[in-house]
Design an enzyme around this catalytic site. Sequence first.
Site, mmCIF file in Angstrom:
data_model
loop_
_atom_site.group_PDB
_atom_site.id
_atom_site.type_symbol
_atom_site.label_atom_id
_atom_site.label_comp_id
_atom_site.label_asym_id
_atom_site.label_seq_id
_atom_site.Cartn_x
_atom_site.Cartn_y
_atom_site.Cartn_z
ATOM 1 N N GLU A 211 -0.087 -2.384 -6.079
ATOM 2 C CA GLU A 211 0.328 -1.845 -4.773
ATOM 3 C C GLU A 211 0.498 -0.324 -4.848
ATOM 4 O O GLU A 211 0.948 0.196 -5.858
ATOM 5 C CB GLU A 211 1.644 -2.502 -4.350
ATOM 6 N N ARG B 96 5.500 -11.601 -6.542
ATOM 7 C CA ARG B 96 4.926 -10.387 -7.104
ATOM 8 C C ARG B 96 3.458 -10.639 -7.392
ATOM 9 O O ARG B 96 3.066 -11.720 -7.838
ATOM 10 C CB ARG B 96 5.655 -9.962 -8.391
ATOM 11 N N HIS C 6 3.008 -6.004 1.914
ATOM 12 C CA HIS C 6 4.336 -6.159 1.305
ATOM 13 C C HIS C 6 5.449 -5.827 2.314
ATOM 14 O O HIS C 6 6.217 -4.881 2.131
ATOM 15 C CB HIS C 6 4.494 -5.296 0.063
#
Length: 335
Positions: A277, A248, A295
Amino acid sequence: MARILVCGDIVWAHDEVKQLFNGLADVVRMDSPDRADFLAGLKPGGKYHGIVGIYRHNDSAARVGVFDKEIIGALAATGTIRWIAHNGAGYDQIDVQECTARGIRVSHTPGAVDDATATTALFLIISCLRHFAWGERSAREGKWKVPISSARTHDLTGRTLGILGLGGIGLRLAHLVHAFPMRVIYYSRRKVAHAPEWCEYVGSMVELLRQSDVLSLHVPLRPDTVHLVGEREIRTMKRGSVIVNTARGKVIDEEAMIRALEDGHLSSVGLDVYPDEPNVNPRLLEFPQNTLLPHMGTETQDSQREMEVRALTNLRDFLVKGSGKDLVPEMRGKL
């Protein structure tokens, strides 16, 4: 018959939904366009009234937001909802502490993402050490290796990979890089009993940082892991080392990482995750040696199907047995 709520899209496991729940539960699709409609639907007489368990995917956050204290409170107030089957290994979009306090159990999908995420980390390691992403851009731009230089690139063989968090993903990555071979060391809260003998446990995070040519992060995002790798930790690493993050974004202090790129303490970083994000800090784009992915660590149909089925199976096991097998670690032995 019990009612369950699918909160987020099912893409691959439509047949499995029928197989798992036909004759066992009515499957209700969450069709709320926003949070207010979702919360209203949970109230007595609302369209989600009587739901006992929820399948949740992160894509539902675009409409109803994360499962924070407000939503968990509304779920608990129904008096019927007792299980959230989350699709994903990471579950930071769910307030697990509030769920524990309210008697709602949460499962996730460990194992289903191991191979896809580990191979993503492997790609980032190779690309950062060899500057392959930079090289691809030079070819596409017609520059043919300019300004790529062998003076700034390295083989994987013989380098030391430090894995922070030897769970399923970290262990799979260890096996992948051992083929080169890289030297593999790791630090976790405790020594992993089933780790292979060539995977060396170091006694502290400081020692892991000191020895690593490449640091790969595999820890969950919790309050205690926010900025786990900060200024001091980055400066403990060797000059010219590499950081790879498929966990993360907030686990790393992004500003400290960028400062280390600016002065050359870090030679490059390989990132699949970011603190905000889908926004990527434009300053990261100033370093062509970085490898940056949007991602996509688990973006394969194989992993996506397995994740959907595993989450749905946890929900079915709750209905049939009273509990799924993949409770998040914070809840094991507490509910």
